[in-house]
Design an enzyme around this catalytic site. Structure first.
Site, mmCIF file in Angstrom:
data_model
loop_
_atom_site.group_PDB
_atom_site.id
_atom_site.type_symbol
_atom_site.label_atom_id
_atom_site.label_comp_id
_atom_site.label_asym_id
_atom_site.label_seq_id
_atom_site.Cartn_x
_atom_site.Cartn_y
_atom_site.Cartn_z
ATOM 1 N N SER A 138 0.934 -1.094 -0.071
ATOM 2 C CA SER A 138 -0.009 0.099 0.001
ATOM 3 C C SER A 138 0.908 1.024 0.085
ATOM 4 O O SER A 138 0.241 2.349 -0.204
ATOM 5 C CB SER A 138 -0.998 0.065 1.167
ATOM 6 O OG SER A 138 -0.237 0.072 2.433
ATOM 7 N N GLY A 139 2.255 1.132 0.356
ATOM 8 C CA GLY A 139 2.996 2.332 0.260
ATOM 9 C C GLY A 139 3.213 2.636 -1.223
ATOM 10 O O GLY A 139 3.048 2.274 -2.051
ATOM 11 N N TYR A 140 4.099 3.841 -1.325
ATOM 12 C CA TYR A 140 4.369 4.157 -2.498
ATOM 13 C C TYR A 140 5.559 3.373 -3.108
ATOM 14 O O TYR A 140 5.467 3.198 -4.376
ATOM 15 C CB TYR A 140 5.402 5.666 -2.389
ATOM 16 C CG TYR A 140 4.274 6.957 -2.125
ATOM 17 C CD1 TYR A 140 2.974 6.758 -2.562
ATOM 18 C CD2 TYR A 140 4.951 7.762 -1.271
ATOM 19 C CE1 TYR A 140 1.931 7.938 -2.217
ATOM 20 C CE2 TYR A 140 3.934 8.844 -0.826
ATOM 21 C CZ TYR A 140 2.706 8.976 -1.324
ATOM 22 O OH TYR A 140 1.656 10.000 -0.974
ATOM 23 N N CYS A 150 17.638 4.800 -1.947
ATOM 24 C CA CYS A 150 17.595 5.726 -3.320
ATOM 25 C C CYS A 150 18.693 6.574 -3.252
ATOM 26 O O CYS A 150 19.317 6.747 -4.368
ATOM 27 C CB CYS A 150 15.964 6.502 -3.159
ATOM 28 S SG CYS A 150 15.801 7.045 -1.600
ATOM 29 N N ASN A 207 13.698 8.431 -7.298
ATOM 30 C CA ASN A 207 13.600 7.491 -6.093
ATOM 31 C C ASN A 207 12.824 6.220 -6.046
ATOM 32 O O ASN A 207 13.114 5.118 -5.066
ATOM 33 C CB ASN A 207 13.559 8.399 -4.740
ATOM 34 C CG ASN A 207 12.052 9.156 -4.939
ATOM 35 O OD1 ASN A 207 11.917 9.711 -5.624
ATOM 36 N ND2 ASN A 207 11.371 8.839 -4.002
#
Lengths: 342, 56
Positions: free
Chosen positions: A11-13, A148, A309
């Site tokens: 569910s995160g980026y 990143c 990133n």
């Protein structure tokens, strides 16, 4: 017969970006994606760009079934706490968090401020940056993700570090807000965040541990600033080499390192708008652009890199690492060339 | 087709077989503009260019 993959913490980026890539990957099928908070909900509720491309719903982690490759996109500290269970579900694991990036348990404790929950697992993981560890990744079972900022630094410094040419490096990255994840807080509140250029880590950023691990021992200083951008990292590194270097030498060094790499481009143009690496045009791509300039008035050398990133700095490199692990062509699922104008 | 070496970055630059003196080639790697200054052998030099006004 495609390879079955699942994502824990989708569910995160980074998890959403990973899902986007894996849904478009020709050799894999996404079996399950987990989220405790959004269990039972369609994934396009969290990732609206995926509407119409999948009818997958999030499930709780307890309902995970065995698969071929398990991706972990959990907040830092969560993967290592459950790694033994996850390893019973899949022969291969790619963990995007910072939990298994460092080989040295003492370095983990120093930079993350607590004992590692599963130190015995650290030697089993390969650091998942194919440009530096491709041979180790071939056939590997357990692969870590990459930081990143660390990736922007490691890729642009590595050709020089490997040649033993760096005496001292002073590095600054400008980063987009998505590095902060999708949990809102006072710092990300729009009136506070909008228009700001925030020195959030002038010293002490954890990714330095990954840089030191990859690049070896030389004096390295690192600062990070959040700027008005959603995706992207621009790294500007001021290097003081052990001897003067010419631009032609640098062209040779960088060509030798990266001419055959599918996702690293040399960007150093004499004219035009995009003369050096620029993160804006890399959004959504797995590319890292690198460039350089020699200061004619001092012994300073400036090297520059840019990437997305969430892509080359996280999900894109994780998919690239999977492609290497499984002996596939590295570009599979990662061929997006970027947008211009954007 | 003749392959030349960029005098700026040592990249490979292709010149057509019927290239002429004073013709300008562009290096695909560094973007340098390279002027053909002789044909036998084909020789290039960095072409003069107007500097852009960056950040003033």
């Amino acid at each position: 017969m495609t390879v079955q993959v699942s994502i824990v913490g989708a569910s995160g980026y980074a998890g959403g970006e990973l899902l986007r890539l894996l849904l478009g990957h020709p050799e894999v099928t996404v079996a399950q994606v987990t989220s405790q908070r959004l269990a039972g909900r369609f994934v396009h509720g969290a990732h609206p760009n995926l509407r119409g491309f999948t009818r997958l719903k999030f499930c709780p982690v307890e309902e995970l079934e065995p698969c071929d490759v398990l991706f972990l996109a959990l907040p830092h500290g969560r993967s290592s706490a459950q790694i033994a269970r996850f390893a019973t579900l899949a022969d291969r694991i790619v963990d995007l968090s910072a939990d298994f990036r460092l080989r040295d348990v003492a370095a983990y404790e120093q930079w993350y401020g607590r004992p590692h929950p599963a130190p015995d697992w650290l030697p089993r993981f390969v650091y998942g940056l194919p440009e530096l560890y491709r041979e180790e990744l071939r056939g590997a079972r357990y692969v870590s993700g990459v930081g990143c900022n660390a990736t922007a630094v490691n890729l642009v410094l590595w050709p020089l570090a490997q040649a033993g040419l760096i005496e001292r490096a002073v590095i600054e990255v400008k980063v987009g807000s998505s590095e902060g994840g999708n949990s809102p807080g006072a710092a990300s509140h729009h009136p506070e965040r909008s228009g700001s250029m925030r020195s959030f880590a002038p010293v002490g950023h954890r990714h330095q541990a990954e840089m030191r691990q990859a690049l070896g021992a030389f004096e390295l200083h690192f600062s990070a600033t959040a700027v008005e951008m959603v995706r992207g990292v621009l790294c500007t590194a001021h290097l003081f080499p052990v001897r003067p270097l010419t631009e032609k030498e640098l062209w040779r060094l960088y060509r030798a390192a990266y001419a055959a790499e599918p996702f690293v481009r040399l960007v150093k143009e004499r004219k035009g708008i995009y003369r050096y690496p620029e993160p804006k045009i890399l959004a959504g791509t797995n590319l890292c652009d690198v460039g350089f300039a020699v200061d004619p008035h001092s012994d300073r050398l400036v090297v520059i890199s840019a990437l997305d990133n969430l892509m080359k700095g996280a999900a894109g490199t994780a998919v690239q690492a999977m492609n290497v692990m499984l002996g596939w062509e590295e570009r599979l699922g990662l061929e997006f060339m970027g947008l211009h104008p954007v | 087709m003749t392959t030349l070496t960029c005098v700026e970055c040592e990249g490979e630059v292709e010149a057509a077989a019927d290239v002429m003196v004073a013709e300008i080639l562009e290096c695909p790697d560094c973007g340098a503009e390279l002027e053909i200054v002789s044909l036998d052998p084909v020789t290039i030099e960095l072409a003069p260019e107007v500097e852009e006004d960056w950040g003033e």
